[in-house]
Design a protein around this motif. Structure first.
Motif, PDB file in Angstrom:
ATOM      1  N   VAL A 160      -4.152  27.649   5.004  1.00 55.59           N
ATOM      2  CA  VAL A 160      -2.827  27.183   5.350  1.00 55.59           C
ATOM      3  C   VAL A 160      -2.902  25.684   5.531  1.00 55.59           C
ATOM      4  CG1 VAL A 160      -0.553  27.647   6.440  1.00 55.59           C
ATOM      5  CG2 VAL A 160      -1.814  29.422   5.590  1.00 55.59           C
ATOM      6  N   PHE A 161      -3.643  25.534   6.533  1.00 54.42           N
ATOM      7  CA  PHE A 161      -3.474  24.062   7.072  1.00 54.42           C
ATOM      8  C   PHE A 161      -4.217  22.934   5.992  1.00 54.42           C
ATOM      9  CE2 PHE A 161      -4.193  25.672  11.720  1.00 54.42           C
ATOM     10  CZ  PHE A 161      -3.344  26.279  11.540  1.00 54.42           C
ATOM     11  N   PHE A 162      -5.111  23.454   5.304  1.00 57.73           N
ATOM     12  CA  PHE A 162      -5.503  22.467   4.364  1.00 57.73           C
ATOM     13  C   PHE A 162      -4.486  21.923   3.496  1.00 57.73           C
ATOM     14  CE2 PHE A 162      -7.065  21.809   0.056  1.00 57.73           C
ATOM     15  CZ  PHE A 162      -8.133  20.866  -0.020  1.00 57.73           C
ATOM     16  N   GLU A 163      -3.726  23.181   2.952  1.00 53.33           N
ATOM     17  CA  GLU A 163      -2.487  22.749   1.858  1.00 53.33           C
ATOM     18  C   GLU A 163      -1.528  21.932   2.557  1.00 53.33           C
ATOM     19  OE1 GLU A 163      -2.771  23.186  -1.113  1.00 53.33           O
ATOM     20  OE2 GLU A 163      -4.438  24.486  -1.152  1.00 53.33           O
ATOM     21  N   GLU A 164      -1.199  22.178   3.810  1.00 54.83           N
ATOM     22  CA  GLU A 164      -0.205  21.237   4.444  1.00 54.83           C
ATOM     23  C   GLU A 164      -0.601  19.788   4.789  1.00 54.83           C
ATOM     24  OE1 GLU A 164       3.274  21.966   7.944  1.00 54.83           O
ATOM     25  OE2 GLU A 164       2.094  23.813   7.046  1.00 54.83           O
ATOM     26  N   LEU A 165      -1.961  19.857   5.096  1.00 55.05           N
ATOM     27  CA  LEU A 165      -2.267  18.418   5.606  1.00 55.05           C
ATOM     28  C   LEU A 165      -2.726  17.617   4.366  1.00 55.05           C
ATOM     29  CD1 LEU A 165      -3.871  19.592   8.758  1.00 55.05           C
ATOM     30  CD2 LEU A 165      -2.096  17.573   8.801  1.00 55.05           C
ATOM     31  N   ARG A 166      -3.056  18.047   3.392  1.00 52.90           N
ATOM     32  CA  ARG A 166      -4.071  17.277   2.396  1.00 52.90           C
ATOM     33  C   ARG A 166      -3.294  16.137   1.999  1.00 52.90           C
ATOM     34  NH1 ARG A 166      -6.014  20.264  -3.161  1.00 52.90           N
ATOM     35  NH2 ARG A 166      -3.672  21.048  -3.017  1.00 52.90           N
ATOM     36  N   ASP A 167      -2.166  16.179   1.394  1.00 50.55           N
ATOM     37  CA  ASP A 167      -1.398  15.080   1.176  1.00 50.55           C
ATOM     38  C   ASP A 167      -0.940  14.061   2.329  1.00 50.55           C
ATOM     39  OD1 ASP A 167      -1.478  16.062  -1.629  1.00 50.55           O
ATOM     40  OD2 ASP A 167       0.375  16.913  -1.522  1.00 50.55           O
ATOM     41  N   TYR A 188      -0.598  14.273  15.575  1.00 50.31           N
ATOM     42  CA  TYR A 188       0.531  14.095  15.323  1.00 50.31           C
ATOM     43  C   TYR A 188       1.459  15.365  14.904  1.00 50.31           C
ATOM     44  CZ  TYR A 188       1.154   9.430  17.212  1.00 50.31           C
ATOM     45  OH  TYR A 188       0.838   8.228  18.038  1.00 50.31           O
ATOM     46  N   TRP A 189       0.398  15.836  13.789  1.00 48.66           N
ATOM     47  CA  TRP A 189       0.945  17.048  12.994  1.00 48.66           C
ATOM     48  C   TRP A 189       0.777  18.328  13.991  1.00 48.66           C
ATOM     49  CZ3 TRP A 189      -2.031  21.515  11.583  1.00 48.66           C
ATOM     50  CH2 TRP A 189      -1.241  22.362  10.667  1.00 48.66           C
ATOM     51  N   ALA A 205      -6.043  23.004  17.137  1.00 52.34           N
ATOM     52  CA  ALA A 205      -6.148  21.838  16.779  1.00 52.34           C
ATOM     53  C   ALA A 205      -7.599  21.502  16.075  1.00 52.34           C
ATOM     54  CB  ALA A 205      -6.236  20.904  17.901  1.00 52.34           C
ATOM     55  N   VAL A 206      -8.620  22.253  16.633  1.00 48.42           N
ATOM     56  CA  VAL A 206     -10.029  22.273  16.134  1.00 48.42           C
ATOM     57  C   VAL A 206     -10.027  22.804  14.803  1.00 48.42           C
ATOM     58  CG1 VAL A 206     -12.417  23.118  16.132  1.00 48.42           C
ATOM     59  CG2 VAL A 206     -11.206  22.133  18.474  1.00 48.42           C
ATOM     60  N   ALA A 207      -9.331  24.029  14.399  1.00 46.24           N
ATOM     61  CA  ALA A 207      -9.174  24.713  13.133  1.00 46.24           C
ATOM     62  C   ALA A 207      -8.303  23.554  12.256  1.00 46.24           C
ATOM     63  CB  ALA A 207      -8.236  25.897  13.331  1.00 46.24           C
ATOM     64  N   ALA A 208      -7.508  22.767  12.604  1.00 40.24           N
ATOM     65  CA  ALA A 208      -6.629  22.044  11.808  1.00 40.24           C
ATOM     66  C   ALA A 208      -7.775  20.756  11.425  1.00 40.24           C
ATOM     67  CB  ALA A 208      -5.262  21.376  12.609  1.00 40.24           C
ATOM     68  N   TYR A 209      -8.442  20.164  12.476  1.00 37.31           N
ATOM     69  CA  TYR A 209      -9.391  19.081  11.949  1.00 37.31           C
ATOM     70  C   TYR A 209     -10.529  19.759  10.942  1.00 37.31           C
ATOM     71  CZ  TYR A 209      -7.550  15.857  15.430  1.00 37.31           C
ATOM     72  OH  TYR A 209      -6.911  14.979  15.868  1.00 37.31           O
ATOM     73  N   LYS A 269       8.387   6.936  19.528  1.00 35.56           N
ATOM     74  CA  LYS A 269       9.335   7.409  18.366  1.00 35.56           C
ATOM     75  C   LYS A 269       8.648   8.719  17.620  1.00 35.56           C
ATOM     76  CE  LYS A 269      11.384   2.920  17.400  1.00 35.56           C
ATOM     77  NZ  LYS A 269      11.482   1.862  16.312  1.00 35.56           N
ATOM     78  N   ARG A 270       7.340   8.733  17.501  1.00 32.87           N
ATOM     79  CA  ARG A 270       6.607   9.894  16.739  1.00 32.87           C
ATOM     80  C   ARG A 270       6.775  11.150  17.555  1.00 32.87           C
ATOM     81  NH1 ARG A 270       1.955   9.185  12.847  1.00 32.87           N
ATOM     82  NH2 ARG A 270       3.006  10.953  12.240  1.00 32.87           N
TER      83      ARG A 270
END
Length: 882
Positions: free
Chosen positions: A135-142, A158-159, A194-198, A404-405
């Motif tokens: 799931v995370f790969f597809e959302e973060l790749r682009d 940030y994500w 977060a580690v899973a996301a990285y 802002k972010r």
């Protein structure tokens, strides 16, 4: 020219091939490949007996890298994963990890060993793993396209912030997808997520953990990422404009231990705290704080060195001595630990001989002499943590864009939260089913992004099942509502009447808690009831119901106790224990209770020891399961211990795990009893019925500096006898006045109009806190104030959001996260930053959020603190009482 281009194209194809002759192996060392393969074959033997698909995968066409990744994961995975994950799941995660090498330059550049241990593993710590990597790969790749590794590392966080923020939860670690669904998690869950996301995008990452702080009663977890050849730290879901920043940077400089578990046998440069054939535990202290090498020498009574003695380096925290590292002595009776510059207690033992001494922060060496006598001398100690250290300021040029972010991330998360079910929809459902509106809303609001599952379960209840279905929901813990499914709940409900409950008095409370409830300990709830009812024959179940000890006998005969390989301590589901026929002690306990409840036998984990028990003839009886009950009898002999508080004690209303604990000596050391949620200590004197044996009571008080004064008491509990003990809590060096003042004309920017210090205080001192409402240190402060809302109801409290830190929907309810708050609480926003400037100028020192002061009507600052601190409410209350 065409020929040159053709050769170039062919070379490019060869170089980029995942299985090219230039880059064939994922694991470069041939001896390591051989070791992994041999261990993999051992693990296959456990799996193939109940899941033959692993043989299908082994015999399929895999690339060399795929095969090595698959074997690596199976060779080292904990028993829980071996039992609960399919071979297809493991192969899919291996392929997704390898895919990052094609997609991202930094994944290709990562050293082979770093990629192997810090990208490939799908597991981070003790979470319930899910499909997060995909799931995370597809959302973060682009989102990461065109970035370098440093920029990508910042962007991923940030994500993460857009998805999850901090909120305290219970000890069971939810999976990364559940954290996203819930939109919050405690630090262990944030850092796991977060580690899973990285890792999902090929950035090597690891969870860093301080098991206990030295200066305050808590722990913390954060993240390190490997970027441009170096490990950098960051706060999970708490982005900063640069790496190596975080609110915990200051506290980490006072740590005594920071460490991480590494999946597999890792041979990096870090100091190894422990290494088995499944995992490596490494010491990361030099990355964060001043350190010293503490050498322990263990001798026998004749002065000879003792080899292979067990040495625990224990840190005071939560009113107990907690082991931050466990080592063994070498042939010279010595072992060394790199640790912080603070006090520790050292426990040494071997073959029924023990020693226990304090290692002062000024010592680099300490010698302990083992004795036949269990350490049981009453003592008074003062334990001092490492000193505070300065940290570098953040580059202010990057702050504006960063703020802002952060606001944008908050808005995105809040937009998602607004999709959760509302109270009117919950009320309509309750009226339709004829059930309590408040109960229904309570369950649905707790379910967060999982509300559809709870809604569906209630909606589909038949009229005859409504009462029992709602009673089942009442037995769940708050976190269960966020990850249990309607299908699992319905399964338990459908099967609960398969066997009449063996309750003499037909007590509905006992039935709900100990038969109906699908929640047992800290396991993930699965449909074990229907599985176990189908797994055993009617004759076997009758045998078990006739005497529940027969379930223990079945476990002892058919299940192998595994004390080594389930190293992340994730409980196996009862179904998995039955299938794989191996389990750790805690999973055996869960299985015993699940089996009992499946067959109508009331059962539980005993609240203080967590050992399995069943209820018979009005008595709780311990199950005789191997590796769990060390008692000679299944019903241990007990005595009564009455505890009173010395009238000279410095603590009026002591709390368990905050001011005191009780530990029983068993299996060669003192083990703390879990009375966290017991009502036994609501008033003193109090009497406890305890198994006979030697007990240790620690009574302590922590001062503002973080140092602890404690008294250690020992008492022998004898069967059928009463023992009395009076304990005293030492005083601390909290200073009433600190010579700081603030002008009474200074105005607070409050919602509804400004107020001066003089107007706020009146005749009573006031509490003022300048906060970043979404940071973890602030959440701890607000939680402390919430818990003391009755004690502080007559005290003026001003909560002021710092410049650029206000949340979008500003209210006390949102700031306190829906929890109670003191009656006289006011809210403000320091938009200009002028109020904060006045406070900092009055204190004469830099400060970090939350900045807390207690100020009197004449502007005298009676108390002040800055940054991360646990139990702030109690410290403030002490000042107000003075």
């Amino acid at each position: 020219m065409k020929r040159v281009l053709g050769i170039s194209a062919l070379l490019l194809v060869l170089l980029t091939s995942c299985d090219s002759i230039f880059n064939r192996h994922l694991i470069k060392d041939s001896s390591k490949r051989k070791e992994i393969h041999e261990q993999f074959l051992d693990r296959v033997k456990l799996v193939e007996s109940y899941d033959s698909t692993i043989l299908t995968i082994i015999n399929s066409e895999l690339t060399t890298k795929e095969r090595e990744a698959f074997e690596f994961l199976y060779a080292y995975m904990p028993l829980s994963d071996l039992a609960m994950h399919s071979p297809e799941y493991v192969l899919k995660n291996a392929r997704l990890a390898l895919k990052t090498q094609k997609e991202f330059r930094w994944a290709r550049k990562a050293p082979a060993d770093i990629f192997l241990h810090f990208v490939l593993p799908y597991r981070v710590n003790n979470e319930y793993t899910d499909n997060a990597r995909e799931v995370f790969f597809e959302e973060l790749r682009d989102r990461l396209k065109g970035m370098d590794a440093y920029q990508a590392a910042l962007e991923v966080n940030y994500w993460c912030h857009e998805k999850v923020t901090y909120q305290s939860t219970d000890e069971r670690t939810c999976g990364p997808l559940t954290a996203v669904k819930s939109a919050f998690g405690r630090c262990g869950e944030e850092s796991t997520f977060a580690v899973a996301a990285y890792r999902s995008v090929g950035i090597p990452a690891r969870q860093v953990y301080t098991p206990r702080w030295a200066h305050t009663d808590d722990n913390h977890a954060w993240v390190e990422v490997y970027v441009d050849g170096k490990w950098h730290f960051l706060g999970a879901c708490e982005p900063e404009p640069e790496l190596d920043r975080g609110w915990f940077a200051g506290p980490a400089k006072r740590a005594m231990m920071t460490r991480t578990f590494v999946f597999g046998k890792y041979d990096g440069p870090e100091e190894k705290l422990n290494q088995t054939r499944f995992f490596t535990e490494i010491n990361l202290m030099p990355n964060y704080a001043p350190t010293r090498q503490l050498e322990v020498t263990v001798l026998d009574m004749s002065g000879n060195p003792v080899a292979d003695a067990n040495v625990e380096f224990q840190l005071y925290n939560y009113a107990e001595f907690y082991p931050i590292a466990k080592l063994q002595t070498n042939s010279k009776g010595k072992c060394k630990l790199t640790t912080g510059v603070g006090d520790l207690m050292i426990w040494a033992s071997k073959n029924g001989k023990y020693a226990f001494e304090k290692a002062d922060r000024t010592q680099d060496t300490i010698t302990l002499t083992l004795s036949d006598k269990v350490p049981s001398t009453n003592r008074t100690l003062r334990l001092v943590p490492p000193d505070e250290q300065p940290i570098a300021n953040v580059d202010s040029k990057k702050s504006e864009e960063h703020d802002k972010r952060i606001k944008h991330g908050n808005d995105l998360r809040n937009r998602y939260i607004k999709t959760f079910i509302d109270s009117s929809t919950a009320a309509n459902l309750a009226m339709e089913k004829g059930i309590s509106i408040s109960e229904t809303w309570s369950y649905l609001s707790k379910s967060r992004g999982n509300w559809n599952e709870i809604y569906s379960f209630i909606k589909n209840l038949d009229a005859k099942d409504v009462t029992v279905g709602m009673a089942m929901l009442a037995t769940l813990r708050e976190k269960d509502f966020r990850d249990v499914t309607a299908k699992v709940l319905a399964d338990h409900l459908a099967c609960v009447d398969s066997f009449p409950a063996l309750l003499d008095n037909k007590d509905l409370v006992d039935f709900d808690r100990y038969v109906l409830s699908p929640r047992i300990g800290r396991e993930f709830i699965t449909p074990w009831r229907s599985f176990l009812q189908s797994a055993f024959s009617f004759e076997e179940i009758g045998f078990f119901r006739n005497n529940p000890q027969n379930i223990a006998k079945w476990l002892n005969e058919f299940i192998t106790l595994d004390i080594e390989s389930n190293y992340y301590r994730v409980p196996l589901s009862p179904e998995s224990v039955y299938q794989i026929r191996h389990a750790d002690a805690y999973s055996l306990s869960i299985f015993f209770v699940a089996a009992c409840r499946s067959f109508g036998i009331p059962a539980r984990l005993e609240p203080t020891s967590k050992k399995p028990q069943f209820l018979m003839n009005g008595m709780w009886i311990y199950a005789d399961v191997k590796g769990i009950n060390a008692e000679e009898t299944t019903q241990p002999l007990t005595g009564t211990l009455t505890i009173s508080i010395d009238p000279n004690s410095a603590v009026d209303n002591p709390k368990y795990y905050k001011h005191f604990t009780i530990a029983r000596f068993e299996n060669g050391k003192y083990n703390t009893l879990d009375f966290e949620y017991s009502d036994k200590f609501n008033q003193f004197p109090t009497s406890l019925e305890l198994p006979e044996g030697l007990y240790r009571i620690i009574a302590a008080n922590r001062d503002k500096s973080g140092a602890v004064s404690c008294k250690i008491y020992h008492v022998e509990v004898e069967s059928d006898k009463g023992q009395n003990i009076s304990i005293e809590f030492p005083s601390t060096n909290i200073v009433l006045r600190n010579n700081h003042t603030i002008s009474t004309d200074v105005t607070l920017p409050l919602v509804g109009g400004e107020k001066s210090i003089e107007q706020l205080t009146g005749s009573s001192p006031a509490i003022i806190a300048i906060i970043n409402p979404l940071s973890e240190p602030t959440r701890h402060l607000l939680n402390d104030l919430s818990q003391l809302n009755k004690e502080l109801e007559a005290i003026p409290v001003a909560i002021v959001c710092a410049k650029e830190k206000a949340i979008s929907e500003l209210s006390l309810e949102n700031v306190f996260g829906g929890k109670d708050y003191p009656q006289n609480t006011l809210l403000g926003v320091d938009s200009s930053g002028k109020f904060e400037e006045s406070v900092i100028q009055s204190l004469g020192e830099d400060a970090v959020y939350p900045i807390v002061i207690v100020v009197s009507h004449d502007g005298s600052i009676l108390y002040n603190s800055s940054g991360y601190s646990i139990n702030q409410g109690d410290k403030i209350l002490s000042i107000l009482k003075q």
